[in-house]
Design an enzyme around this catalytic site. Structure first.
Site, PDB file in Angstrom:
ATOM      1  N   ARG A 213       0.792  -1.298  -0.007  1.00  0.00           N
ATOM      2  CA  ARG A 213      -0.019   0.114   0.029  1.00  0.00           C
ATOM      3  C   ARG A 213       0.686   1.106   0.035  1.00  0.00           C
ATOM      4  NH1 ARG A 213      -3.727  -0.510   4.823  1.00  0.00           N
ATOM      5  NH2 ARG A 213      -4.682   1.583   4.211  1.00  0.00           N
TER       6      ARG A 213
ATOM      7  N   GLN B 173      -9.290  10.173   7.239  1.00  0.00           N
ATOM      8  CA  GLN B 173      -9.108   8.670   7.884  1.00  0.00           C
ATOM      9  C   GLN B 173      -7.892   8.094   7.249  1.00  0.00           C
ATOM     10  OE1 GLN B 173     -13.257   6.994   8.852  1.00  0.00           O
ATOM     11  NE2 GLN B 173     -13.611   8.302   7.155  1.00  0.00           N
ATOM     12  N   ASN B 174      -7.426   8.621   5.969  1.00  0.00           N
ATOM     13  CA  ASN B 174      -6.595   7.945   5.418  1.00  0.00           C
ATOM     14  C   ASN B 174      -5.230   8.176   5.709  1.00  0.00           C
ATOM     15  OD1 ASN B 174      -8.768   7.427   3.583  1.00  0.00           O
ATOM     16  ND2 ASN B 174      -8.412   9.315   2.446  1.00  0.00           N
TER      17      ASN B 174
ATOM     18  N   HIS C 116      -6.050   8.188  11.605  1.00  0.00           N
ATOM     19  CA  HIS C 116      -5.778   6.754  11.673  1.00  0.00           C
ATOM     20  C   HIS C 116      -4.184   6.703  11.377  1.00  0.00           C
ATOM     21  CE1 HIS C 116     -10.174   5.583  10.862  1.00  0.00           C
ATOM     22  NE2 HIS C 116      -9.928   6.063  11.963  1.00  0.00           N
TER      23      HIS C 116
ATOM     24  N   CYS D 194      16.410  -1.215  19.438  1.00  0.00           N
ATOM     25  CA  CYS D 194      15.934  -2.332  20.466  1.00  0.00           C
ATOM     26  C   CYS D 194      15.901  -3.695  19.641  1.00  0.00           C
ATOM     27  CB  CYS D 194      14.869  -2.100  21.200  1.00  0.00           C
ATOM     28  SG  CYS D 194      13.144  -2.380  20.238  1.00  0.00           S
TER      29      CYS D 194
ATOM     30  N   PRO E 139     -20.356   8.166  -4.541  1.00  0.00           N
ATOM     31  CA  PRO E 139     -21.031   7.836  -5.799  1.00  0.00           C
ATOM     32  C   PRO E 139     -22.249   6.739  -5.535  1.00  0.00           C
ATOM     33  CG  PRO E 139     -18.781   6.927  -5.726  1.00  0.00           C
ATOM     34  CD  PRO E 139     -19.024   7.729  -4.732  1.00  0.00           C
TER      35      PRO E 139
HETATM   36  N1  APR Z   1     -15.294   8.863  -4.856  1.00  0.00           N
HETATM   37  C1  APR Z   1     -15.963   9.143  -3.745  1.00  0.00           C
HETATM   38  N2  APR Z   1     -16.339   7.960  -2.818  1.00  0.00           N
HETATM   39  C2  APR Z   1     -15.882   6.905  -3.099  1.00  0.00           C
HETATM   40  C3  APR Z   1     -15.241   6.761  -4.562  1.00  0.00           C
HETATM   41  C4  APR Z   1     -14.767   7.757  -5.445  1.00  0.00           C
HETATM   42  N3  APR Z   1     -14.418   7.908  -6.593  1.00  0.00           N
HETATM   43  N4  APR Z   1     -15.018   5.391  -4.705  1.00  0.00           N
HETATM   44  C5  APR Z   1     -15.569   4.738  -3.525  1.00  0.00           C
HETATM   45  N5  APR Z   1     -16.048   5.936  -2.743  1.00  0.00           N
HETATM   46  C6  APR Z   1     -16.774   5.328  -1.451  1.00  0.00           C
HETATM   47  C7  APR Z   1     -17.509   4.023  -1.349  1.00  0.00           C
HETATM   48  O1  APR Z   1     -18.736   4.097  -1.733  1.00  0.00           O
HETATM   49  C8  APR Z   1     -17.363   4.011   0.246  1.00  0.00           C
HETATM   50  O2  APR Z   1     -18.434   4.362   0.706  1.00  0.00           O
HETATM   51  O3  APR Z   1     -15.771   5.599  -0.651  1.00  0.00           O
HETATM   52  C9  APR Z   1     -16.040   4.829   0.702  1.00  0.00           C
HETATM   53  C10 APR Z   1     -15.100   4.192   0.953  1.00  0.00           C
HETATM   54  O4  APR Z   1     -15.592   3.376   2.312  1.00  0.00           O
HETATM   55  P1  APR Z   1     -14.408   2.469   3.046  1.00  0.00           P
HETATM   56  O5  APR Z   1     -13.627   1.630   2.049  1.00  0.00           O
HETATM   57  O6  APR Z   1     -15.163   1.928   4.222  1.00  0.00           O
HETATM   58  O7  APR Z   1     -13.190   3.525   3.678  1.00  0.00           O
HETATM   59  P2  APR Z   1     -13.437   4.403   4.913  1.00  0.00           P
HETATM   60  O8  APR Z   1     -14.590   5.079   4.973  1.00  0.00           O
HETATM   61  O9  APR Z   1     -12.413   5.397   4.657  1.00  0.00           O
HETATM   62  O10 APR Z   1     -12.963   3.547   5.928  1.00  0.00           O
HETATM   63  C11 APR Z   1     -12.966   4.061   7.196  1.00  0.00           C
HETATM   64  O11 APR Z   1     -11.819   1.826   8.097  1.00  0.00           O
HETATM   65  O12 APR Z   1     -10.561   0.126   7.389  1.00  0.00           O
HETATM   66  C12 APR Z   1     -10.422   1.216   8.118  1.00  0.00           C
HETATM   67  O13 APR Z   1      -8.879   2.572   8.998  1.00  0.00           O
HETATM   68  C13 APR Z   1      -9.543   2.174   7.788  1.00  0.00           C
HETATM   69  O14 APR Z   1      -9.681   4.409   7.612  1.00  0.00           O
HETATM   70  C14 APR Z   1     -10.238   3.277   7.159  1.00  0.00           C
HETATM   71  C15 APR Z   1     -11.735   3.201   7.723  1.00  0.00           C
END
Ligand code: APR
Length: 250
Positions: free
Chosen positions: A69, A100-101, A118, A157, A221
């Site tokens: 990643r 959260q990224n 995070h 360590c 979306p």
């Molecule tokens: N533009 C906007 N939103 C999008 C796009 C896009 N191009 N593509 C996907 N999405 C949306 C999806 O519909 C989904 O609702 O982004 C969201 C991503 O959701 P997750 O994968 O759950 O990510 P996130 O909400 O950031 O997760 C929160 O969970 O796994 C843990 O620590 C990790 O920070 C992360 C947290």
């Protein structure tokens, strides 16, 4: 609600909070968490790999996933959403970016003082003594199929080095959470971009903004249930944010 109306609300905002999830980086080629994992990772659920237990059980598998990643992020470029968010700072009296990224795409697009709830892929530390790992890590891309990589050792360590992210079950950094919640409670416009809103406590932030009578706007979306007070822009982060900032300020 049409983007023109939301743009008019944004023009009048005094303190805007932008709150991003994995969807904000999706158009930079970074998979979201709810995307199916492929290759070596296809039999794993991200939430099972993103844990201290996974790291202790198989440090090389876990470190290999995070390195895959991290190096994907190095190869990636900020997208229009990151750039529009950075531009927003030039047009509103006060902007707080909370993410959260664990990538650095907001910073590479020009945003500053980003609150990382995070943690970050770019701040590895010793799993035992907590010392920051200063030695440079490789940057060449890894195969999509994924590989196990033995984590480096702490120079202090000799413990394993772990990713500098917050794993499921771990506490968020106090300062990051305190600053994020304070901004959510104080802002008058809260823009939630590309998050599924399923992971707490981060998912509390839009509710804290609503409780303070802020305008709360979701960009995704995939349409999901919102309250009567929230607003929803159904679209991708890049196109929606570009249109919203252009409509409001350019
Ligand atoms: N533009 C906007 N939103 C999008 C796009 C896009 N191009 N593509 C996907 N999405 C949306 C999806 O519909 C989904 O609702 O982004 C969201 C991503 O959701 P997750 O994968 O759950 O990510 P996130 O909400 O950031 O997760 C929160 O969970 O796994 C843990 O620590 C990790 O920070 C992360 C947290």
């Amino acid at each position: 609600m049409p983007i023109t109306t939301i743009a008019e609300l944004l023009q009048k905002a005094k303190h805007v909070v932008v709150f991003t999830g994995a969807g904000a980086s999706a158009e930079s080629g970074i998979p979201t968490f709810r995307d199916a994992l492929t290759g070596l990772w296809e039999n794993f659920d991200a939430s099972k790999l993103a844990t201290a237990e996974a790291f202790h059980a198989d440090p090389s598998l876990c470190w290999g996933w995070y390195e895959w990643r991290r190096r994907k992020v190095i190869q990636a470029q900020p997208n229009e959403a990151h750039r529009a968010i950075a531009q927003l700072a030039n047009h509103v009296p006060k902007l707080t970016v909370i993410t959260q990224n664990v990538d650095d795409l907001h910073e590479r697009a020009g945003s500053s003082a980003v609150i990382h709830l995070h943690g970050s892929l770019h701040s590895p530390r010793c799993v035992d003594c907590g010392a920051a790992h200063q030695s440079p890590l490789p940057s060449e891309p890894l195969p999509e199929a994924g590989i196990r990589i033995e984590p480096p050792r702490c120079t202090r360590c000799n413990g394993y080095v772990r990713p500098g992210v917050i794993w499921f079950g771990e506490m968020l950094a106090d300062e990051a959470w305190t600053n994020a919640m304070a901004a959510a409670k104080e802002c008058d416009f809260f823009l939630s971009i590309g998050t599924s809103g399923v992971v707490y406590p981060a998912a509390e932030l839009p509710f804290a903004a609503l409780a303070n009578h802020a305008k709360v706007v979701h960009i995704n979306p995939v349409r999901f249930a919102i309250s009567r007070q929230d607003f929803f822009i159904q679209g991708t982060a890049a196109s929606s944010m570009k249109s919203l900032v252009e409509e409001a300020f350019l």
